[in-house]
Design a protein around this motif. Structure first.
Motif, mmCIF file in Angstrom:
data_model
loop_
_atom_site.group_PDB
_atom_site.id
_atom_site.type_symbol
_atom_site.label_atom_id
_atom_site.label_comp_id
_atom_site.label_asym_id
_atom_site.label_seq_id
_atom_site.Cartn_x
_atom_site.Cartn_y
_atom_site.Cartn_z
ATOM 1 N N GLN A 9 0.834 -1.216 0.000
ATOM 2 C CA GLN A 9 0.000 0.000 0.000
ATOM 3 C C GLN A 9 0.868 1.266 0.000
ATOM 4 O OE1 GLN A 9 -3.100 -0.086 3.020
ATOM 5 N NE2 GLN A 9 -3.713 -2.159 2.474
ATOM 6 N N VAL A 10 1.979 1.208 0.740
ATOM 7 C CA VAL A 10 2.885 2.368 0.781
ATOM 8 C C VAL A 10 3.497 2.575 -0.605
ATOM 9 C CG1 VAL A 10 5.110 3.182 1.678
ATOM 10 C CG2 VAL A 10 3.382 2.304 3.252
ATOM 11 N N ARG A 11 3.927 1.488 -1.235
ATOM 12 C CA ARG A 11 4.568 1.585 -2.554
ATOM 13 C C ARG A 11 3.604 2.202 -3.572
ATOM 14 N NH1 ARG A 11 8.923 3.098 -4.613
ATOM 15 N NH2 ARG A 11 7.570 3.959 -6.179
ATOM 16 N N GLU A 12 2.346 1.752 -3.487
ATOM 17 C CA GLU A 12 1.361 2.249 -4.441
ATOM 18 C C GLU A 12 1.137 3.761 -4.239
ATOM 19 O OE1 GLU A 12 -2.307 0.029 -4.281
ATOM 20 O OE2 GLU A 12 -3.328 1.620 -5.416
ATOM 21 N N ALA A 13 1.020 4.170 -2.962
ATOM 22 C CA ALA A 13 0.779 5.588 -2.667
ATOM 23 C C ALA A 13 1.987 6.435 -3.066
ATOM 24 C CB ALA A 13 0.465 5.761 -1.195
ATOM 25 N N LEU A 14 3.165 5.865 -2.872
ATOM 26 C CA LEU A 14 4.401 6.569 -3.238
ATOM 27 C C LEU A 14 4.445 6.758 -4.755
ATOM 28 C CD1 LEU A 14 6.814 7.561 -1.569
ATOM 29 C CD2 LEU A 14 7.936 5.380 -2.018
ATOM 30 N N GLY A 15 4.054 5.707 -5.468
ATOM 31 C CA GLY A 15 4.014 5.753 -6.932
ATOM 32 C C GLY A 15 3.107 6.885 -7.410
ATOM 33 N N ARG A 16 2.011 7.074 -6.664
ATOM 34 C CA ARG A 16 1.080 8.135 -7.035
ATOM 35 C C ARG A 16 1.738 9.509 -6.871
ATOM 36 N NH1 ARG A 16 -3.441 6.139 -4.272
ATOM 37 N NH2 ARG A 16 -4.193 4.967 -6.042
ATOM 38 N N ILE A 17 2.513 9.675 -5.792
ATOM 39 C CA ILE A 17 3.211 10.971 -5.611
ATOM 40 C C ILE A 17 4.223 11.163 -6.740
ATOM 41 C CG2 ILE A 17 4.609 12.399 -4.073
ATOM 42 C CD1 ILE A 17 3.755 10.785 -1.718
ATOM 43 N N GLU A 18 4.964 10.092 -7.013
ATOM 44 C CA GLU A 18 6.009 10.197 -8.051
ATOM 45 C C GLU A 18 5.386 10.664 -9.363
ATOM 46 O OE1 GLU A 18 9.409 6.983 -6.647
ATOM 47 O OE2 GLU A 18 7.688 6.193 -7.740
ATOM 48 N N LYS A 19 4.234 10.075 -9.677
ATOM 49 C CA LYS A 19 3.571 10.418 -10.927
ATOM 50 C C LYS A 19 3.089 11.880 -10.886
ATOM 51 C CE LYS A 19 0.275 8.276 -13.938
ATOM 52 N NZ LYS A 19 -1.084 8.037 -13.569
ATOM 53 N N ALA A 20 2.510 12.262 -9.758
ATOM 54 C CA ALA A 20 1.936 13.609 -9.658
ATOM 55 C C ALA A 20 2.990 14.693 -9.805
ATOM 56 C CB ALA A 20 1.208 13.772 -8.332
ATOM 57 N N VAL A 21 4.173 14.475 -9.230
ATOM 58 C CA VAL A 21 5.185 15.542 -9.301
ATOM 59 C C VAL A 21 6.230 15.280 -10.388
ATOM 60 C CG1 VAL A 21 4.881 16.193 -6.878
ATOM 61 C CG2 VAL A 21 6.643 14.541 -7.483
ATOM 62 N N GLY A 22 6.102 14.131 -11.034
ATOM 63 C CA GLY A 22 7.028 13.814 -12.117
ATOM 64 C C GLY A 22 8.449 13.586 -11.639
ATOM 65 N N ARG A 23 8.588 12.987 -10.483
ATOM 66 C CA ARG A 23 9.917 12.720 -9.927
ATOM 67 C C ARG A 23 9.926 11.319 -9.343
ATOM 68 N NH1 ARG A 23 13.062 16.899 -8.790
ATOM 69 N NH2 ARG A 23 12.296 18.841 -9.634
ATOM 70 N N THR A 24 11.116 10.730 -9.209
ATOM 71 C CA THR A 24 11.201 9.349 -8.754
ATOM 72 C C THR A 24 12.157 9.257 -7.573
ATOM 73 O OG1 THR A 24 11.037 8.806 -11.092
ATOM 74 C CG2 THR A 24 11.517 6.983 -9.600
ATOM 75 N N PHE A 25 11.817 8.397 -6.641
ATOM 76 C CA PHE A 25 12.666 8.171 -5.454
ATOM 77 C C PHE A 25 14.083 7.764 -5.883
ATOM 78 C CE2 PHE A 25 10.947 6.822 -0.999
ATOM 79 C CZ PHE A 25 11.117 8.133 -0.589
ATOM 80 N N GLY A 26 15.093 8.479 -5.438
ATOM 81 C CA GLY A 26 16.490 8.095 -5.689
ATOM 82 C C GLY A 26 16.991 8.424 -7.080
ATOM 83 N N ASP A 27 16.212 9.150 -7.876
ATOM 84 C CA ASP A 27 16.601 9.400 -9.266
ATOM 85 C C ASP A 27 17.762 10.393 -9.358
ATOM 86 O OD1 ASP A 27 15.661 8.871 -12.111
ATOM 87 O OD2 ASP A 27 15.789 11.075 -12.070
ATOM 88 N N ARG A 28 18.661 10.137 -10.317
ATOM 89 C CA ARG A 28 19.830 10.997 -10.491
ATOM 90 C C ARG A 28 19.418 12.372 -11.032
ATOM 91 N NH1 ARG A 28 22.439 14.446 -11.624
ATOM 92 N NH2 ARG A 28 24.565 14.691 -12.390
ATOM 93 N N HIS A 29 18.362 12.395 -11.837
ATOM 94 C CA HIS A 29 17.998 13.652 -12.490
ATOM 95 C C HIS A 29 16.802 14.357 -11.853
ATOM 96 C CE1 HIS A 29 21.018 12.913 -15.424
ATOM 97 N NE2 HIS A 29 20.542 11.676 -15.573
ATOM 98 N N LYS A 30 15.761 13.567 -11.608
ATOM 99 C CA LYS A 30 14.567 14.197 -11.015
ATOM 100 C C LYS A 30 14.164 13.423 -9.771
ATOM 101 C CE LYS A 30 11.975 16.617 -14.319
ATOM 102 N NZ LYS A 30 10.625 16.656 -14.829
ATOM 103 N N PRO A 31 14.904 13.630 -8.696
ATOM 104 C CA PRO A 31 14.611 12.827 -7.503
ATOM 105 C C PRO A 31 13.358 13.342 -6.760
ATOM 106 C CG PRO A 31 16.362 14.369 -7.023
ATOM 107 C CD PRO A 31 16.033 14.555 -8.478
#
Ligand code: PEP
Ligand code: MG
Length: 889
Positions: A68-90
């Motif tokens: 459930q946490v992963r899914e909710a996190l995925g939703r944030i990532e999508k909303a702000v266009g950034r990814t956890f730990g990303d080199r370019h758009k963290p």
């Protein structure tokens, strides 16, 4: 499958404000703000139920949580266009605790989570500022290291200090990106050395660490203390809020602030708040930099308001203010961040406020049509009225000003200076009044702030910890008195060349922010304005009458000023102690026979008659319940030889005889001894004298005013019907005599206190000879529990701490036992006499929870000390309205 995670923001709002029990206050309100269209960075809330499950399962999470946490996190990532730990758009997130009610004392916030050696580069690119990125990274490692990994925060400070020395600079802000990089490396080494593990680089691992720390913090000692002070059950649990980061510290087009929709100190309907340019939220609350005001009108020379610095953002915040007040129909306390001129709302909640503000806001909002009068009555916590009824500094009194700080929480207090919370607590425990003086306060100081009469800090603003907590506790507070220097080692404070040592007296005026050397005279508050309006609304809503316990003219006048509708208990023994009477009282007690007693009593008669004459005059036409003598006689006796000899001389007896008589009168268990109506039964001449004084005093008032008073004569400590029959007959005999002597009569009633279990159980029989009952809940609690009211203080606090009793039963009625006794007596009494008048006159008569109980058994009135009369009027109204108010104050 249980749902443990609720998303908010970016158009996906699974929570609402009604779900605060499940989502905590912060989570529920973030969801609500997002749902009504305010700009909230997306995030999710892990429920308070998970906290409870976590503790029930010895610190293990349910299996489905991770998904459930992963899914909710995925939703944030999508909303702000950034990814956890990303080199370019963290993606970076904040992690905060959030219980059902706001709880300073819980875990500190972790910001910038998601940064690691790779994503820091991405942040540097995004912000076009490597210094900002590395500073953010070091802040994150520092917060995470101390809050989650438990590394002492001083150790991090040392590393920064060394970096500054190496770089040859003084300010943090002068450190270069490279310097910060070295600081981060130093932090990581420190953490690995302390914990034996490298600093976690995987953002998901970081996130789970922070989530675990929030749930763990629910049981930390600070949180436990706070819960105990505020009656918050451990079973409520906390939620965890994870939210996309926005930055108020990316440059001069960024800011962060805290604001209230109305002034939380006075309740004035003005936009009130503070902000800092280029700062993170914690900088405002921590009180390290001096925040600037929101509005131009509130700015002093030299200050730059947000209205001037960022007019478009200010305009938007003005809109937010009105949206939120209309939506929540209450004063809000908000946090916001401006990132590159875009506004984000990070929190809203019903704002904590002083008693004065609570009253003004309730009355104003009713006038503005936001709430109705009934709701206004329910909004104010009756117990908080106490703060408004107590003295303020007398404007005419001489004073020596030491310094001036911020008027952080109103009210005035004088006391001895102490410099630590522990010392405040221990000295207050010994009955001293103390003022806690700190450079700044932190959640560890809460017990000392609670014990102190006032709080003074030399650093921090109107929203600093000291200010917020003091307002909530109703303690006067002067914050940020920068002109004062505190030296903890020397135990002194000094300003302008004056030095005050620990133990010396200072006075605070929390309404002006002034600090004075020595005590300053105080004056009584006024009862008009908003106070009068709210009381009028309360009076319109209540059923219970409110009387006062009073015996002196001053008490009776105070009681009337506060709106008492009569006297419910006049303890006549208090009239025996005055210096010019005690001598006669002692002769009466020490006399060896009835003739001796009668002689002394006849000398007391004029005093008592004048007492009642005055009381009846002041209470003009209102009911006055006079209780005949109650305590054991030995309480009046002298012990010093000189006093014994003096009484002996008057009685013609020697010192030895006097000592023998004192020994005869001594009792092993005076509370269960020769007191109350037992005195009236065995020494009828005492009650006869008192009855005569009452009737003669009342007839005098009838003659003077043309309005005969209506005395209610009350017999104490009755346990057997016969006791009341005998004492009643004594009073009636005297009434006949006095009426015959004066050729006049008046109406009077004779009733009894119900303060023994036996009396309650046979109340139907006692009611046959009583015109009214008044519950003496002090003695009733003592005798129902078999618990000495004079000695219980030694162990009752432990009982309350251990949860054996929910509250001190001498303060708030024990509904289960003592309450049941009252219920039985009320029912039985009314069975015999349906119109039997019922009241309560123990200390519980002024306690809001006990008053709510009195409403359920439909007593006719409560009687309490004069200062508590307004508290009781409001509590009685809330009890009649049948709902516990929304008590934000
Ligand atoms: C009581 O017992 O509740 C009461 C009012 O009487 P006193 O406190 O004087 O014993
Ligand atoms: Mg009593």
């Amino acid at each position: 499958m249980t749902k443990w995670v609720y998303s908010f923001g970016a158009g996906h709002n699974e929570g609402r404000s009604e779900m605060r029990n499940l989502l905590g206050g912060k989570g529920a309100n973030l969801a609500e703000m997002a749902a009504i269209g305010l700009p909230v960075p997306p995030g999710f809330t892990i429920t308070t139920e998970l906290c409870t499950a976590f503790y029930e399962n010895q610190g293990k999470y349910p299996d489905e949580l991770a998904g459930q946490v992963r899914e909710a996190l995925g939703r944030i990532e999508k909303a702000v266009g950034r990814t956890f730990g990303d080199r370019h758009k963290p993606l970076l997130v904040s992690v905060r605790s959030g219980a059902r009610v706001s709880m300073p004392g819980m875990m500190d916030t972790v910001l910038n989570l998601g940064l690691n050696d790779v994503s820091v580069e991405g942040l540097a690119d995004a912000a076009k500022d490597p210094r900002f990125a590395w500073d953010s990274y070091r802040r994150f490692v520092q917060m995470y290291g101390s809050v989650v990994l438990d590394v002492d925060h001083h150790r991090f400070e040392e590393i920064i200090e060394h970096a500054k020395i190496d770089a040859g600079v003084v300010q943090d802000t002068d450190l270069s990106p490279k310097d910060w990089q070295r600081v981060v490396a130093g932090y990581k080494d420190l953490i690995e050395g302390e914990t034996g593990k490298p600093f976690p680089q995987d953002p998901e691992e970081q996130l789970w660490g922070a989530i675990g720390a929030v749930f763990g913090s629910w049981m930390n000692p600070r949180a436990i203390t706070y819960r105990k002070l505020h009656d918050i059950p451990a079973g409520w649990g906390t939620a965890v809020n994870v939210q996309a980061m926005v930055f108020g510290n990316m440059g001069n087009d960024c800011a962060t602030g805290v604001c209230f929709t109305r002034d939380p100190s006075t309740g004035r309907n003005v936009y009130y708040g503070e902000y800092l340019v280029n700062a993170q939220g914690e900088d405002v609350v921590a009180g390290i930099r001096t925040p600037q005001p929101m509005s131009k009108a509130g700015a002093k020379p030299g200050e730059v308001s947000l209205e001037e610095a960022m007019p478009e953002v200010y305009e938007q915040l003005v809109q937010v203010r009105s949206t939120l007040e209309k939506h929540y129909r209450d004063m809000q306390d908000m946090e916001f961040t401006v990132q590159q001129r875009t506004l984000y709302m990070l929190q809203t909640r019903n704002g904590k406020r002083t008693a004065a503000a609570s009253l003004k806001i309730a009355v104003d909002m009713a006038h503005e049509g936001l709430i109705d009068q009934k709701e206004a009555v329910l909004r104010v916590n009756p117990a908080s009225l106490d703060q408004l009824l107590h003295p303020m500094l007398d404007p005419k009194a001489p004073r020596v000003l030491l310094a001036k700080g911020l008027p952080a929480s109103p009210g005035a207090a004088s006391g001895s200076v102490v410099f630590s919370a522990d010392e405040a607590e221990s000295r207050a425990g010994k009955g001293e009044t103390v003022i806690l003086v700190r450079v700044e306060t932190s959640p560890e100081d809460i017990h000392g702030m609670n014990a102190a009469k006032g709080i003074l800090t030399t650093r921090g603003g109107m929203t600093s910890h000291a200010a917020v907590v003091a307002r909530g506790m109703g303690r006067p507070c002067v914050a940020g008195a920068g002109g004062i220097t505190v030296d903890y080692n020397a135990q002194t404070l000094s300003a302008g060349g004056k030095v005050v040592r620990a133990g010396e007296i200072i006075t605070l005026d929390g309404a002006t922010g002034e600090v004075f050397v020595g005590p300053v005279a105080m004056i009584e508050p006024t009862m008009s304005g908003d106070f009068g309006t709210l009381m009028e609304w309360a009076d319109g809503a209540r059923r219970l009458k409110v009387r006062a316990n009073a015996e002196t003219p001053l008490d009776a006048q105070t009681a009337r000023k506060f709106g008492a509708e009569g006297i419910g208990l006049c303890r006549t023994e208090h009239m025996f102690f005055a210096p010019e009477r005690i001598h006669q009282v002692r002769q009466m007690i020490m006399a060896s026979d009835e003739a001796g007693r009668r002689a002394a009593l006849s000398r007391l008669l004029p005093f008592q008659r004048e007492d009642f004459h005055q009381l009846f005059t002041i209470m003009a036409g209102l009911p006055v319940t006079i209780r005949l003598l109650d305590p054991p006689l030995h309480e009046f006796l002298p012990h010093a030889d000189a006093e014994l000899a003096e009484v002996g001389k008057a009685l013609g007896a020697d010192l030895e005889a006097m000592r023998r008589r004192v020994n005869e009168l001594a009792e092993a268990n005076p509370m269960l001894g020769h007191r109350g109506c037992r005195l009236g039964v065995t020494y009828p001449e005492i009650y006869e004298m008192q009855a005569r004084a009452i009737f003669e005093g009342a007839l005098l008032v009838a003659k003077e005013t043309g309005k005969p008073p209506h005395p209610e004569i009350m017999i104490p400590l009755v346990g057997v019907k016969k006791e009341l029959e005998i004492t009643r007959a004594q009073v009636e005999k005297v009434a006949k005599e006095v009426f015959a002597e004066q050729g006049k009569t008046l109406e009077y009633t004779i009733g009894t206190m119900i303060e023994l279990p036996r009396a309650a159980l046979i109340a139907d029989k006692i009611a046959e000879v009583a015109d009214f009952f008044s519950f003496g809940t002090n003695d009733l609690t003592q005798t129902v529990f078999g618990l000495s009211r004079d000695d219980a203080g030694k162990f009752l606090p432990t009982y309350v701490d251990m949860g054996i009793l929910p509250k001190d039963p001498f303060v708030s009625i024990d509904v289960e036992g003592v309450g049941e006794m009252i219920r039985i007596a009320a029912e039985k009494g009314r069975k015999t006499k349906p119109n039997l008048k019922l009241g309560i006159c123990g200390e519980h008569g002024g306690d809001p929870a006990s008053i709510a109980f009195c409403e359920t058994v439909k007593l006719d009135y409560v009687s309490c000390s004069p200062y508590r009369v307004p508290v009781a009027r409001l509590a009685a109204a809330q009890a009649a309205l049948g709902v516990e108010g929304d008590r934000t104050a």
